[in-house]
Design an enzyme around this catalytic site. Structure first.
Site, PDB file in Angstrom:
ATOM      1  N   ASP A 246       0.871  -1.174   0.000  1.00  0.00           N
ATOM      2  CA  ASP A 246       0.000   0.000   0.000  1.00  0.00           C
ATOM      3  C   ASP A 246       0.913   1.231   0.000  1.00  0.00           C
ATOM      4  O   ASP A 246       1.418   1.657   1.038  1.00  0.00           O
ATOM      5  CB  ASP A 246      -0.891  -0.019   1.238  1.00  0.00           C
ATOM      6  CG  ASP A 246      -1.892   1.133   1.263  1.00  0.00           C
ATOM      7  OD1 ASP A 246      -1.664   2.134   0.546  1.00  0.00           O
ATOM      8  OD2 ASP A 246      -2.889   1.044   2.005  1.00  0.00           O
ATOM      9  N   ARG A 249       0.098   4.306   2.240  1.00  0.00           N
ATOM     10  CA  ARG A 249       0.444   4.070   3.651  1.00  0.00           C
ATOM     11  C   ARG A 249       1.953   4.125   3.875  1.00  0.00           C
ATOM     12  O   ARG A 249       2.460   4.941   4.651  1.00  0.00           O
ATOM     13  CB  ARG A 249      -0.089   2.704   4.078  1.00  0.00           C
ATOM     14  CG  ARG A 249       0.498   2.171   5.374  1.00  0.00           C
ATOM     15  CD  ARG A 249       0.327   0.655   5.425  1.00  0.00           C
ATOM     16  NE  ARG A 249       0.869   0.079   6.639  1.00  0.00           N
ATOM     17  CZ  ARG A 249       2.103  -0.406   6.770  1.00  0.00           C
ATOM     18  NH1 ARG A 249       2.950  -0.342   5.750  1.00  0.00           N
ATOM     19  NH2 ARG A 249       2.502  -0.948   7.913  1.00  0.00           N
ATOM     20  N   GLY A 273       3.936  -1.807  17.650  1.00  0.00           N
ATOM     21  CA  GLY A 273       3.380  -2.692  16.630  1.00  0.00           C
ATOM     22  C   GLY A 273       4.251  -2.653  15.385  1.00  0.00           C
ATOM     23  O   GLY A 273       3.789  -2.323  14.292  1.00  0.00           O
ATOM     24  N   ASP A 295       6.466  -5.543  19.339  1.00  0.00           N
ATOM     25  CA  ASP A 295       5.332  -6.237  18.720  1.00  0.00           C
ATOM     26  C   ASP A 295       5.030  -7.477  19.547  1.00  0.00           C
ATOM     27  O   ASP A 295       5.950  -8.145  20.038  1.00  0.00           O
ATOM     28  CB  ASP A 295       5.625  -6.620  17.271  1.00  0.00           C
ATOM     29  CG  ASP A 295       4.359  -6.773  16.448  1.00  0.00           C
ATOM     30  OD1 ASP A 295       4.188  -6.025  15.467  1.00  0.00           O
ATOM     31  OD2 ASP A 295       3.517  -7.625  16.795  1.00  0.00           O
ATOM     32  N   SER A 297       3.280  -9.988  18.266  1.00  0.00           N
ATOM     33  CA  SER A 297       3.104 -11.082  17.311  1.00  0.00           C
ATOM     34  C   SER A 297       4.448 -11.739  17.029  1.00  0.00           C
ATOM     35  O   SER A 297       5.504 -11.122  17.184  1.00  0.00           O
ATOM     36  CB  SER A 297       2.498 -10.547  16.013  1.00  0.00           C
ATOM     37  OG  SER A 297       2.660 -11.470  14.950  1.00  0.00           O
ATOM     38  N   ILE A 323       2.684  -3.637  24.813  1.00  0.00           N
ATOM     39  CA  ILE A 323       3.252  -2.377  25.288  1.00  0.00           C
ATOM     40  C   ILE A 323       2.674  -2.007  26.647  1.00  0.00           C
ATOM     41  O   ILE A 323       3.331  -1.314  27.438  1.00  0.00           O
ATOM     42  CB  ILE A 323       2.990  -1.254  24.253  1.00  0.00           C
ATOM     43  CG1 ILE A 323       3.871  -0.033  24.547  1.00  0.00           C
ATOM     44  CG2 ILE A 323       1.513  -0.870  24.214  1.00  0.00           C
ATOM     45  CD1 ILE A 323       5.325  -0.273  24.372  1.00  0.00           C
ATOM     46  N   GLU A 324       1.461  -2.491  26.939  1.00  0.00           N
ATOM     47  CA  GLU A 324       0.850  -2.195  28.231  1.00  0.00           C
ATOM     48  C   GLU A 324       1.603  -2.861  29.382  1.00  0.00           C
ATOM     49  O   GLU A 324       1.536  -2.387  30.524  1.00  0.00           O
ATOM     50  CB  GLU A 324      -0.606  -2.662  28.247  1.00  0.00           C
ATOM     51  CG  GLU A 324      -1.537  -1.890  27.328  1.00  0.00           C
ATOM     52  CD  GLU A 324      -1.547  -2.413  25.898  1.00  0.00           C
ATOM     53  OE1 GLU A 324      -2.412  -1.987  25.117  1.00  0.00           O
ATOM     54  OE2 GLU A 324      -0.678  -3.257  25.547  1.00  0.00           O
ATOM     55  N   GLU A 339       1.920   2.415  13.044  1.00  0.00           N
ATOM     56  CA  GLU A 339       0.867   2.292  12.032  1.00  0.00           C
ATOM     57  C   GLU A 339      -0.238   1.471  12.671  1.00  0.00           C
ATOM     58  O   GLU A 339      -0.245   0.240  12.594  1.00  0.00           O
ATOM     59  CB  GLU A 339       1.404   1.634  10.756  1.00  0.00           C
ATOM     60  CG  GLU A 339       0.492   1.839   9.556  1.00  0.00           C
ATOM     61  CD  GLU A 339      -0.715   0.911   9.562  1.00  0.00           C
ATOM     62  OE1 GLU A 339      -1.736   1.231  10.225  1.00  0.00           O
ATOM     63  OE2 GLU A 339      -0.626  -0.131   8.909  1.00  0.00           O
ATOM     64  N   GLU A 348     -10.137  -2.454  15.451  1.00  0.00           N
ATOM     65  CA  GLU A 348      -9.005  -3.162  16.069  1.00  0.00           C
ATOM     66  C   GLU A 348      -8.498  -2.485  17.340  1.00  0.00           C
ATOM     67  O   GLU A 348      -7.745  -3.076  18.099  1.00  0.00           O
ATOM     68  CB  GLU A 348      -7.835  -3.375  15.095  1.00  0.00           C
ATOM     69  CG  GLU A 348      -8.147  -4.347  13.978  1.00  0.00           C
ATOM     70  CD  GLU A 348      -6.948  -4.627  13.093  1.00  0.00           C
ATOM     71  OE1 GLU A 348      -6.003  -3.806  13.088  1.00  0.00           O
ATOM     72  OE2 GLU A 348      -6.938  -5.659  12.413  1.00  0.00           O
ATOM     73  N   HIS A 525      -5.416   0.002   1.359  1.00  0.00           N
ATOM     74  CA  HIS A 525      -5.923  -1.282   1.858  1.00  0.00           C
ATOM     75  C   HIS A 525      -7.005  -1.079   2.920  1.00  0.00           C
ATOM     76  O   HIS A 525      -7.711  -2.028   3.271  1.00  0.00           O
ATOM     77  CB  HIS A 525      -4.767  -2.128   2.416  1.00  0.00           C
ATOM     78  CG  HIS A 525      -4.288  -1.728   3.760  1.00  0.00           C
ATOM     79  ND1 HIS A 525      -3.470  -0.642   3.979  1.00  0.00           N
ATOM     80  CD2 HIS A 525      -4.510  -2.261   4.990  1.00  0.00           C
ATOM     81  CE1 HIS A 525      -3.204  -0.522   5.265  1.00  0.00           C
ATOM     82  NE2 HIS A 525      -3.818  -1.505   5.899  1.00  0.00           N
TER      83      HIS A 525
END
Length: 588
Positions: A246, A249, A273, A295, A297, A323-324, A339, A348, A525
């Site tokens: 994209d 972006r 993220g 991140d 993930s 991050i929390e 992002e 989300e 996107h």
């Protein structure tokens, strides 16, 4: 004539090959727990760790009574710390007190680095510990045995060496078995994720109603699974390729960072993220002194490889987790890049995490990129879209499938690319978010709107989209309200005299970077969000459609959105306005 030969130890020449193999294995270097130095002996390695890094492993092990597996966890935990933070090798004081959670976490039984010979040496340390208890009573007899019979002494030493090797191999086998178990568990988790993704994609209102009636849909376990599913959905390559390709972006972020290198030079940057690490690498190339990429993930493992491949590991530190919950290797950062945007901007709910990061880590006067965001509402007239998406179910290969339409009280909002020519009204700014001052609670909002029909048309749906702004200072996060509410024109409409929504971003007359996801700009996107009306509005040019737009997080899944629109039609010719209509939508 056959000749039999014997080695001094009493073993035949076959054992020489064992000696060669054993010597080769025992001489394999072992990497320091903290730095890149290697050692042939674990004893020498731990002496170095004590002197150079302030960590006395043998003493800690004895004092805390750590068993073999806890010792393994210590090694793997320290190595994991080193992999996530290149500066960890300079640690000069490291201690544990036995209360650490990782000491009982089987995830740290999996070697942090491949073929870690230090793990195998831990078993020999176990043997040495137990042997040392017996050494005092045996040393005299062993000495006498050696003097009386050298063969017997050598055989005893050989037995000890063989026993050490056998125990080491047994534990090596145990490690492999645990690795297999770990991979199996990961596969089971992946299989469950695929299963959830498959069933989540089936629109079965009957099942949903049954779950809701039983009270299970809002249970805590459902929310936990939803959170895991959210992060797991970003672990694969496809979604990241879609985002990277994209250009609006990715080049929007790149251009802001590269066009403002003086803002990033020498600064500490936090990437919330980070995904593949692309924004972190932009920031590093722009001159940031340090970038911390976070991140939750598993994509972060590939991000780490990307960073190393591009030789930016001295600048970028990658940290896995929410991050929390995380503690960063720095107290404060100068810039937060992220992002985080979803469909209709807020889908989300990742902006909530960015705001937490802001409150925890952003230094006073710090900058967020993007610095502000805006949600717009307009109206469209698009008979082709209605026929393709709604009326399609009236005749599917000659069969009616009316049940497939949204006939219940809540309508599914659709995400699609709508051509600019379908826009039939002015736009209304329904949300203006300053990322420097916004709170998570304020992201649920309600806003009045007035849309003016720009031509005679049948209005079939409302259309939502968002813009984002990148500012050099959070003190001025975006354009003025007057600029934000100007009418729009298409990107390719060079004859238009009015300033367009696109022209606010990176034009000669504006120092502001940013981009739009509206139908008047290049498709992204994120597309646009379509709110189909149950009853189309027959509008004349100049007519108004007025109403109230409400957006809030879903009570069943806070990453999803519940949206309500109440509206009425005010004809320009002065005839009576229509009765207010109420519609509810969900974005799932």
């Amino acid at each position: 004539m056959s000749v039999l030969s014997y080695s001094e130890s009493g073993f035949d020449t076959q054992d020489d090959r064992w000696d060669d193999w054993e010597d080769e294995e025992m001489n394999t270097p072992m990497k320091c727990l903290f730095c890149i130095q290697t050692f042939q002996s674990p004893i020498v390695l731990f002496q170095h760790a004590k002197q150079a890094h302030g960590f006395d492993f043998p003493k800690t092990r004895t004092t805390l009574g750590l068993d073999f597996y806890q010792s393994m966890r210590v090694v793997n935990y320290i190595r994991t710390m080193g992999l996530s933070d290149p500066n960890f090798e300079h640690v000069s004081g490291f201690t544990i007190d036995g209360t650490e959670a990782f000491l009982n976490d089987d995830a740290y039984l999996k070697p942090a680095i491949p073929d870690d010979n230090l793990l195998y040496a831990l078993d020999e340390l176990d043997l040495d510990d137990s042997a040392s208890v017996r050494s005092t009573s045996r040393v005299g007899s062993l000495s006498r045995s050696f003097k009386a019979d050298g063969l017997e002494s050598l055989e005893s030493l050989r037995e000890r060496e063989l026993m050490a090797r056998i125990r080491a191999l047994e534990h090596q086998l145990g490690l492999r078995e645990r690795e297999v178990k770990y991979v199996s568990e990961q596969f089971d988790e992946y299989r469950q994720m695929v299963k959830r993704q498959f069933y989540d994609s089936i629109d079965d209102n009957g099942v949903d109603k049954e779950v809701a009636d039983s009270g299970e849909k809002g249970s805590g376990s459902e929310e936990v699974d939803g959170s895991n599913y959210y992060f797991n959905s970003y672990a694969g390559n496809d979604i990241h390729m879609q985002m990277l390709q994209d250009k609006v972006r990715t080049e929007g972020y790149r251009d802001f960072i590269y066009d403002n290198k003086d803002v990033f030079k020498g600064k500490v940057v936090l990437d919330v993220g980070c995904g593949t690490g692309i924004l972190s690498m932009f920031a590093a190339r722009a001159g940031a002194a340090k970038v911390i990429a976070v991140d939750n993930s598993d994509i972060i493992h590939k991000a780490r490889a990307n960073v190393i491949e591009n030789k930016l590991e001295d600048v970028i530190t990658l940290v896995k987790g929410k991050i929390e919950d995380l503690e960063l290797p720095v107290d404060k950062v100068d810039i937060i890049i992220s992002e985080w945007m979803g469909y209709f901007l807020l889908f989300e709910a990742m902006l909530d995490s960015v705001l937490v990061a802001r409150d925890r880590f952003l230094a006073p006067g710090g900058l967020l990129a993007p610095s502000a965001s805006y949600i717009y509402l307009t109206a469209i007239s698009d008979e082709e879209y209605i026929n393709d998406q709604i009326n399609y179910w009236d005749s599917v290969y000659g069969f009616k499938m009316s049940a497939m339409k949204s006939t219940g009280p809540v309508i599914e909002a659709d995400v699609d690319v709508v051509p600019a020519k379908s826009v039939a009204a002015s736009r209304a700014l329904i949300a203006e978010i300053d990322h420097g001052t916004a709170t998570p609670a304020a992201l649920d909002f309600s806003s009045s709107f007035t849309l003016v029909a720009t031509r005679d048309s049948t209005i079939h749906a409302f259309l939502g989209y968002f813009d984002v702004a990148f500012a050099r200072s959070q003190a001025t996060p975006g354009p003025s309200h007057a600029e934000l509410t100007l009418p729009v024109c298409n990107d390719d409409d060079s004859s238009a005299q009015q300033v367009s929504g696109r022209a606010l971003w990176k034009q000669p007359e504006s120092s502001m970077n940013g981009f739009t996801t509206g139908p008047h700009g290049t498709a992204t996107h994120w597309k646009q969000t379509v709110f189909v009306l149950r009853e189309p509005i027959q509008a004349k040019q100049g007519d108004e459609v007025c109403g109230q737009f409400t957006c809030r997080k879903s009570t069943t899944n806070p990453r999803e959105l519940d949206l309500d629109i109440s509206y009425y039609h005010v004809p320009k010719d002065g005839t009576a306005q229509t009765v207010t209509k109420q519609l509810s939508y969900q974005l799932r």
